[in-house]
Write a protein that holds these residues in place. Structure first.
Motif, mmCIF file in Angstrom:
data_model
loop_
_atom_site.group_PDB
_atom_site.id
_atom_site.type_symbol
_atom_site.label_atom_id
_atom_site.label_comp_id
_atom_site.label_asym_id
_atom_site.label_seq_id
_atom_site.Cartn_x
_atom_site.Cartn_y
_atom_site.Cartn_z
ATOM 1 N N GLU A 1 0.832 -1.205 0.000
ATOM 2 C CA GLU A 1 0.000 0.000 0.000
ATOM 3 C C GLU A 1 0.868 1.256 0.000
ATOM 4 O O GLU A 1 0.561 2.239 -0.681
ATOM 5 N N ALA A 2 1.956 1.228 0.753
ATOM 6 C CA ALA A 2 2.861 2.379 0.775
ATOM 7 C C ALA A 2 3.413 2.653 -0.614
ATOM 8 O O ALA A 2 3.481 3.813 -1.058
ATOM 9 N N LEU A 3 3.789 1.611 -1.339
ATOM 10 C CA LEU A 3 4.351 1.786 -2.680
ATOM 11 C C LEU A 3 3.311 2.310 -3.659
ATOM 12 O O LEU A 3 3.635 3.130 -4.532
ATOM 13 N N ARG A 4 2.077 1.855 -3.526
ATOM 14 C CA ARG A 4 1.020 2.372 -4.400
ATOM 15 C C ARG A 4 0.842 3.877 -4.193
ATOM 16 O O ARG A 4 0.684 4.643 -5.154
ATOM 17 N N ARG A 5 0.879 4.295 -2.957
ATOM 18 C CA ARG A 5 0.706 5.716 -2.663
ATOM 19 C C ARG A 5 1.950 6.520 -3.058
ATOM 20 O O ARG A 5 1.828 7.644 -3.569
ATOM 21 N N LEU A 6 3.118 5.962 -2.811
ATOM 22 C CA LEU A 6 4.346 6.663 -3.200
ATOM 23 C C LEU A 6 4.427 6.839 -4.711
ATOM 24 O O LEU A 6 4.970 7.846 -5.197
#
Length: 371
Positions: free
Chosen positions: A256-261
């Motif tokens: 999820e962090a990578l999707r947002r980043l």
């Protein structure tokens, strides 16, 4: 014109120390500068043809934007971590123009305005400004000295509040040269997991042990909490002017962090194609400059002859001044220029910071002036 934002309301006037430096230089007296930390002006031998030739890749004429960075460049970063014994997938890597930019992305990812990030003290003061421009609050947890630097975990946990979103660690630390050892890492991960915090780890000095074999990257091993590992060519290859950095994401919540980043990175698309194309070549050529820097640092450290706190890594050393003097006193009395200890949050009198990166001739002259 209604004025400027409160977030940029810094005192930009000349400090007393800056005025003393300006006046010392203007007077024509000898000033021996032990603050040089830019490797490109410290007399190292660079492979100019190889470094600049890597920018001539004609494929850089095509604009093919990838928010996280070209895959070939991210694969080169994975290769760097493989050399440190860590397995990293290109999908975990986000390229940025610097670690500073990576911090900005992470603060936007993790924090709403007014949220808090905990940062070690003593430490590098850049984080205060990075937090200010993203409306984040920095709170400092202490490192204490007891035959080595250690994280004060009792105080660190006491500082965690409802608005705390992340703990920031520099491994190895600047200017103390403190490695975050395995026992400390395990406690940090447990603490972050228990309180729902992210762990941000800055490893720009990872390749520069001063004594022994050095520590290990947080990219290696298991990750008990959401973890972001930052580094870049400024230190890894001694190329601050090329503006290449990266952030690697691990642990629970990484997807999820990578999707947002990716959305954050897509908003800026900041890194130029020539630098991304050149990154594999620059990383492959890092060994030569790293060897020169390590040799310079160890030679200069040997000239200090016990006038310093023990240092394990990095490019800096905490000097101990007789009589509890200040950096301004030292400049006035000897012409030796160092960083004030207060710049880094060093407690106690007589503690200043010198860079070990400058030419040996200058360092030897400075030690002679100190007597």
């Amino acid at each position: 014109m209604k004025g400027f934002s409160r977030r940029t309301g810094w005192d930009t006037g000349e400090s007393g120390f800056a005025a003393a430096v300006r006046e010392a230089r203007a007077s024509g007296r000898e000033v021996v500068d032990l603050t040089l930390s830019n490797p490109t002006v410290c007399g190292f031998a660079y492979d100019a043809e190889g470094i600049l030739g890597a920018l001539a890749d004609r494929a850089a004429l095509v604009y093919d934007a990838d928010p996280m960075g070209m895959r070939s460049a991210r694969e080169a970063v994975c290769g760097y971590y493989a050399d440190h014994g860590a397995s990293v997938d290109p999908a975990q890597v986000m390229l940025t123009t610097s670690t500073s930019e990576a911090y900005g992305y992470l603060f936007r990812l993790l924090c709403d305005a007014g949220d808090e990030v905990l940062v070690a003290r003593p430490g590098y003061p850049l984080f205060d400004f990075l937090a200010d421009v993203t409306d984040v609050t920095v709170r400092s947890y202490p490192l204490f000295w007891d035959f080595g630097w250690w994280i004060d975990f009792a105080e660190l946990e006491r500082m965690i509040g409802p608005r705390t979103k992340a703990i920031l660690v520099v491994n190895p630390a600047n200017p103390t040269g403190h490695w975050t050892r395995l026992a400390e890492r395990e406690r940090l991960e447990e603490l972050c997991a228990r309180h729902g915090l992210a762990l941000i780890v800055d490893e720009v000095f990872l390749d520069y042990p001063v004594t022994g074999e050095g520590g290990e990257s947080f990219a290696k091993g298991k990750h008990g909490c959401l973890t972001f590992v930052l580094s870049g060519l400024s230190k890894v290859a001694g190329l601050p002017q090329m503006k290449v950095g990266w952030c690697v994401t691990f642990g629970p919540g990484a997807d999820e962090a990578l999707r947002r980043l990716e959305v954050v990175a897509d908003t800026f698309l900041s890194m130029g194609a020539p630098a991304q194309r050149a990154l594999p070549h620059w990383l492959a050529g890092r060994w030569g400059i790293q060897a020169q820097i390590r040799e310079r640092v160890r030679e200069n450290l040997g000239l200090v002859r016990g006038r310093h706190l023990p240092v394990e890594s990095g490019w800096c050393v905490v000097l101990l001044l007789d009589g509890g003097g200040t950096a301004e006193d030292l400049l006035a009395e000897t012409g030796v220029l160092v960083h004030p200890g207060s710049f880094y949050g060093l407690a106690g009198p007589g503690r200043v910071v010198a860079s070990l990166l400058g030419p040996v001739k200058g360092f030897r002259r400075a030690m002679a002036l100190l007597g």
